[in-house]
Design an enzyme around this catalytic site. Structure first.
Site, PDB file in Angstrom:
ATOM      1  N   ASP A  72       8.439 -10.075  -3.211  1.00 16.85           N
ATOM      2  CA  ASP A  72       7.098 -10.244  -3.781  1.00 16.85           C
ATOM      3  C   ASP A  72       6.133 -10.304  -2.604  1.00 16.85           C
ATOM      4  O   ASP A  72       6.119 -11.276  -1.850  1.00 16.85           O
ATOM      5  CB  ASP A  72       7.039 -11.527  -4.604  1.00 16.85           C
ATOM      6  N   ASN A  99       1.797  -0.433   0.453  1.00 12.55           N
ATOM      7  CA  ASN A  99       1.444   0.325  -0.740  1.00 12.55           C
ATOM      8  C   ASN A  99       1.489  -0.512  -2.018  1.00 12.55           C
ATOM      9  O   ASN A  99       0.864  -0.161  -3.006  1.00 12.55           O
ATOM     10  CB  ASN A  99       2.410   1.514  -0.859  1.00 12.55           C
ATOM     11  N   TYR A 164      -8.842  -4.882  -8.718  1.00 13.29           N
ATOM     12  CA  TYR A 164      -8.278  -3.835  -7.862  1.00 13.29           C
ATOM     13  C   TYR A 164      -9.312  -3.322  -6.860  1.00 13.29           C
ATOM     14  O   TYR A 164      -9.030  -3.200  -5.665  1.00 13.29           O
ATOM     15  CB  TYR A 164      -7.766  -2.686  -8.731  1.00 13.29           C
ATOM     16  N   LYS A 168      -9.145  -3.548  -2.764  1.00 13.35           N
ATOM     17  CA  LYS A 168      -9.139  -2.359  -1.909  1.00 13.35           C
ATOM     18  C   LYS A 168     -10.313  -2.387  -0.925  1.00 13.35           C
ATOM     19  O   LYS A 168     -10.177  -1.961   0.230  1.00 13.35           O
ATOM     20  CB  LYS A 168      -9.186  -1.090  -2.764  1.00 13.35           C
ATOM     21  N   THR A 201       0.900   7.906 -11.919  1.00 13.27           N
ATOM     22  CA  THR A 201       1.995   6.985 -11.641  1.00 13.27           C
ATOM     23  C   THR A 201       2.228   6.091 -12.857  1.00 13.27           C
ATOM     24  O   THR A 201       1.398   6.029 -13.769  1.00 13.27           O
ATOM     25  CB  THR A 201       1.685   6.097 -10.420  1.00 13.27           C
TER      26      THR A 201
END
Length: 345
Positions: A72, A99, A164, A168, A201
């Site tokens: 993790d 990633n 997210y 980023k 994905t």
């Protein structure tokens, strides 16, 4: 020693040790497959048992050596322990590819503080943890390369992905600060970023979503192998600050520099619909925010999501970005031929 020493230009090479986080599915899975080959050892870090087992088999089938480690990335102690095991079993780490991520598809006010924190810990602090462990192994040897898998959303945020996008953005800021420190110390350890477009994905099937319809990538969509080729190229040539993958990434980043306010209004109108399919959501589908969707007893998800029929297997822009010298040479030849033809008129 250059970080790409011993490589054949693809990121593979005799005796190379590469770490891929988030290796059990999606872009990480495609990257591990592409790196796999005789003489290359790949440490595969992810939470999902079935996905890790499957990608380890794929690496071995390609002639590489695989070391799957359930990790993790939000837990620094686990990442640190994984680093020690990699060094002990495979040898000094040459390349570390960050990633792994998680996210929540929902308006900000529908995300609980605990959910937001968890997504940030995986997607941002996971990169911080991975980078710290990589540097602990690379700096004493004064060699190595760290590849941060980023996104166009590191520069231009969109609605419904606040956790997210925030993570980023944070990864980009953290990496720029770190790069300056490495330059100050005249270190031969390199760090680069690869910013991706929308990719097909499994994340859209397993991320926590509170949208009325299933989430989808914002078209145009690319296959994960397009991203993997850029990541492998960055691992072999980490001296570049960044790689931008796909024309949409380039246009998004440049447009945000020129007309950010216009993009705010455009995304407010289109961003909700563009990120949802026309089908109803399945309330019983698995989610991977707190536990892996490919854990014990769960099926392997692979590298591809549900949008194969709408995804591009190639990106001319990404190819040109990886072969800039050839592109410039061809452009020069074209200019000379054009000038010659004009003079002959």
């Amino acid at each position: 020693m250059n970080a790409a020493a011993g490589s054949d230009g693809t990121g593979r090479g005799p005796g190379r040790v590469v770490v891929v986080t988030g290796a059990s599915g999606g872009v990480g899975r495609a990257t591990a497959r592409m790196l796999a080959g005789p003489g290359t050892a790949i440490a595969l870090l992810a939470r999902g048992e079935s996905g890790l087992r499957a990608v380890a088999d794929e690496v071995a089938a390609a002639g590489g050596r695989a070391l799957p480690i359930e990790t993790d990335m939000a837990d620094f102690a686990q990442v640190e322990a994984a680093g020690r095991r990699i060094a002990a079993e495979l040898g000094p780490i040459d390349v570390w590819i960050n990633n792994a991520f998680s996210a929540v598809f929902a308006p900000f006010l529908q995300i609980s503080p605990d959910e937001f924190r968890r997504a940030t810990e995986v997607t941002y602090l996971g990169y911080v943890h991975g980078t710290r462990v990589a540097l602990d192994h690379m700096v004493p040897l004064d060699r190595g390369a760290i590849v941060q898998v980023g996104s166009a959303l590191a520069y231009r945020s969109i609605p419904l992905q606040s956790a997210y996008c925030g993570a980023k953005h944070a990864v980009a800021g953290f990496t720029e600060s770190l790069r300056c420190e490495l330059l100050h110390g005249r270190s031969n350890v390199k760090v680069t970023m690869v910013h991706l477009p929308a990719v097909n994905t499994p994340q859209f099937d397993w991320l926590l979503s509170r949208l009325p319809r299933p989430a989808q990538p914002v078209p145009p969509i690319y296959q994960p192998e397009v991203a993997a080729r850029a990541i492998v190229a960055a691992a072999a040539r980490p001296n570049r600050r960044e790689y931008w993958v796909g024309a949409p990434t380039v246009l998004t980043i440049l447009a945000n520099r020129l007309v950010p306010g216009l993009l705010d209004h455009y995304l407010a109108r289109t961003g909700y619909r563009a990120q949802q399919t026309d089908r109803p959501s399945d309330p019983d589908r698995p989610t991977n925010l707190w536990r892996p969707a490919d854990g014990p007893g769960q099926p392997d998800q692979g590298a591809h999501g549900a949008f194969d029929d709408r995804s591009h297997p190639h990106s001319p822009q990404a190819w040109l970005s990886r072969h800039r010298r050839l592109a410039l040479a061809l452009g020069g030849v074209g200019a000379v031929l054009g000038a010659y033809a004009w003079r002959r008129r």
